[in-house]
Design an enzyme around this catalytic site. Structure first.
Site, PDB file in Angstrom:
ATOM      1  N   ARG A   1       0.865  -1.191   0.000  1.00  0.00           N
ATOM      2  CA  ARG A   1       0.000   0.000   0.000  1.00  0.00           C
ATOM      3  C   ARG A   1       0.892   1.229   0.000  1.00  0.00           C
ATOM      4  NH1 ARG A   1      -5.347   1.221   3.620  1.00  0.00           N
ATOM      5  NH2 ARG A   1      -6.112  -0.252   2.056  1.00  0.00           N
TER       6      ARG A   1
ATOM      7  N   HIS B   1      -7.721   0.925  -6.197  1.00  0.00           N
ATOM      8  CA  HIS B   1      -7.779   0.014  -5.050  1.00  0.00           C
ATOM      9  C   HIS B   1      -8.330  -1.319  -5.584  1.00  0.00           C
ATOM     10  CE1 HIS B   1      -7.748  -1.425  -1.087  1.00  0.00           C
ATOM     11  NE2 HIS B   1      -8.641  -0.652  -0.507  1.00  0.00           N
TER      12      HIS B   1
ATOM     13  N   CYS C   1     -16.488   0.966   0.891  1.00  0.00           N
ATOM     14  CA  CYS C   1     -15.303   0.155   1.189  1.00  0.00           C
ATOM     15  C   CYS C   1     -14.870   0.287   2.646  1.00  0.00           C
ATOM     16  CB  CYS C   1     -14.163   0.518   0.239  1.00  0.00           C
ATOM     17  SG  CYS C   1     -13.504   2.179   0.481  1.00  0.00           S
TER      18      CYS C   1
ATOM     19  N   ASP D   1     -17.646   6.636  -1.229  1.00  0.00           N
ATOM     20  CA  ASP D   1     -16.379   6.543  -0.496  1.00  0.00           C
ATOM     21  C   ASP D   1     -16.156   7.901   0.159  1.00  0.00           C
ATOM     22  OD1 ASP D   1     -13.873   5.747   0.430  1.00  0.00           O
ATOM     23  OD2 ASP D   1     -12.866   5.982  -1.515  1.00  0.00           O
TER      24      ASP D   1
ATOM     25  N   ARG E   1     -13.327  -9.383   1.655  1.00  0.00           N
ATOM     26  CA  ARG E   1     -11.922  -9.096   1.363  1.00  0.00           C
ATOM     27  C   ARG E   1     -11.054 -10.312   1.689  1.00  0.00           C
ATOM     28  NH1 ARG E   1     -10.325  -3.796   1.683  1.00  0.00           N
ATOM     29  NH2 ARG E   1      -8.409  -4.674   0.786  1.00  0.00           N
TER      30      ARG E   1
ATOM     31  N   GLN F   1      -9.825  -4.205  -3.404  1.00  0.00           N
ATOM     32  CA  GLN F   1     -11.147  -3.874  -2.858  1.00  0.00           C
ATOM     33  C   GLN F   1     -12.219  -4.078  -3.925  1.00  0.00           C
ATOM     34  OE1 GLN F   1     -12.219  -2.375   0.420  1.00  0.00           O
ATOM     35  NE2 GLN F   1     -14.078  -3.182  -0.504  1.00  0.00           N
TER      36      GLN F   1
HETATM   37  N1  NVA Z   1     -10.340   6.433  -0.980  1.00  0.00           N
HETATM   38  C1  NVA Z   1      -9.973   5.968   0.332  1.00  0.00           C
HETATM   39  C2  NVA Z   1     -10.079   4.487   0.418  1.00  0.00           C
HETATM   40  C3  NVA Z   1      -9.733   3.914   1.750  1.00  0.00           C
HETATM   41  C4  NVA Z   1      -9.814   2.415   1.779  1.00  0.00           C
HETATM   42  C5  NVA Z   1      -8.562   6.446   0.665  1.00  0.00           C
HETATM   43  O1  NVA Z   1      -7.685   6.338  -0.199  1.00  0.00           O
HETATM   44  O2  NVA Z   1      -8.341   6.912   1.783  1.00  0.00           O
HETATM   45  N1   CP Z   2     -11.309  -0.630   2.581  1.00  0.00           N
HETATM   46  C1   CP Z   2     -10.035  -0.635   2.987  1.00  0.00           C
HETATM   47  O1   CP Z   2      -9.100  -0.827   2.218  1.00  0.00           O
HETATM   48  O2   CP Z   2      -9.888  -0.421   4.326  1.00  0.00           O
HETATM   49  P1   CP Z   2      -8.529  -0.206   5.107  1.00  0.00           P
HETATM   50  O3   CP Z   2      -7.994   1.148   4.723  1.00  0.00           O
HETATM   51  O4   CP Z   2      -8.895  -0.292   6.557  1.00  0.00           O
HETATM   52  O5   CP Z   2      -7.552  -1.273   4.718  1.00  0.00           O
END
Ligand code: NVA
Ligand code: CP
Length: 306
Positions: free
Chosen positions: A103, A129, A264, A224, A292, A132
């Site tokens: 990540r 993502h 998500c 989101d 997931r 997800q």
């Molecule tokens: N769009 C959000 C998704 C988190 C899982 C972010 O990048 O923070």
């Molecule tokens: N949806 C998701 O990726 O959650 P986290 O940021 O908690 O991993």
């Protein structure tokens, strides 16, 4: 055979995606402990440069359930925060581990990690993502099956309400291109997905100024956070831009009567979605989070050829 990465949904062919989703169903239905040999003797590095609850825990538990050893690294707890190049990290992790789950923010860093000798999985970056959304495809099909709805993904209309430029929205645009569903995105002008990605979906993605317009005909409704990780400095401007865009029961009257809601998570209640909706009968977010685990286990099995 060369190693396989999963940096975006398109890294799997539609047939391979079908295989992974079907294996995920098998793993979900299997009693706990019944697939404990698949990754025996193997290790998976899980490198998280941003906060994570679901992705980190579902990968860590998933690898353990498959008999493998997960190794979780954060920048502070590794040499990454002290500036060790990503490619050096990739080469070293490749000597110990059989796959790397990563990540990060910039795609350049993801690509550097993907120079590793072992499969690399995008666990969220600025551009997408995919783990997800792969899992969300499984959840959508699961909900339809449970209802006895025989429609395939390509026959669905999916709505997106909110930040259309987010990593999540962009992976849904890619999913629309690959799996053929109509994607109706409502987002303020300044928060729309890149034009080339929309064009690449060949007319399947439409852009709307009002949430109600995007919801027309939709059986799946997705949102989101308005401020993603790393965008905190823009928070005040984003709150102004998205004011009035909260997904509510009243807003959902514009969708199909049986429309269900995905998020998500983590959710900011009262911003992109209200408490009543996320806790209400349309919400499938807890199943969505659980899935997931099953989908990522299947993905790892596929990428590692087990
Ligand atoms: N769009 C959000 C998704 C988190 C899982 C972010 O990048 O923070
Ligand atoms: N949806 C998701 O990726 O959650 P986290 O940021 O908690 O991993």
């Amino acid at each position: 055979m060369s190693k396989r990465d999963f940096l975006c949904l398109g890294d799997l062919s539609p047939e391979e995606t079908r295989h992974v989703l079907s294996l995920a169903g098998t793993l979900k239905a299997a009693p706990k402990g019944s697939h404990a040999d698949e990754l025996r003797g193997r290790a998976v590095a899980i490198v998280m440069e941003k906060a994570s609850t679901r992705t980190r825990v579902s990968f860590e538990v998933g690898v353990a359930q498959l008999g493998g050893h997960p190794v979780v690294l954060s920048p502070q707890g590794s040499q990454l925060a002290r500036g060790e190049p990503v490619f050096d990290t990739a080469r070293v992790l490749s000597r110990y581990c059989d796959a790397i789950v990563y990540r990060t923010s910039e795609t350049t860093r993801l690509r550097e990690m993907a120079r590793a000798a072992v499969p690399v999985v995008n666990a969220l970056s600025d551009d997408g993502h995919p783990v997800q959304v792969l899992s969300d495809l499984f959840t959508i099909e699961e909900v339809l099956r449970r209802r006895g709805d025989a429609r395939r993904l390509s026959e669905l209309t999916v709505a997106w309400v909110g930040d259309g430029a987010s990593n999540m929205a962009r992976s849904f645009v890619e999913a629309s291109r690959l799996f053929g569903f109509a994607l109706r995105i409502a987002a303020p002008e300044a928060y729309r997905p890149p034009a080339d990605e929309v064009a690449g979906a060949g007319g399947r993605v439409s852009l709307h100024d009002r949430p109600e317009d995007a919801l027309r005909g939709a059986v799946v409704v997705n949102t989101d956070v308005w401020t993603s990780m790393g965008q905190e400095a823009e928070n005040a401007a984003r709150m102004r831009a998205f004011a009035g865009w909260t997904v509510t029961e009243a807003m959902l009257k514009a969708a199909e009567p049986d429309a269900f809601v995905l998020h998500c998570l983590p959710a900011h209640r009262g911003e992109e979605i209200d408490d009543e909706t996320i806790e209400g009968p349309r919400s499938v977010v807890w199943d969505q989070a659980e899935n997931r685990l099953h989908v990522q286990k299947a993905l790892l099995c596929f990428l590692l050829g087990v």
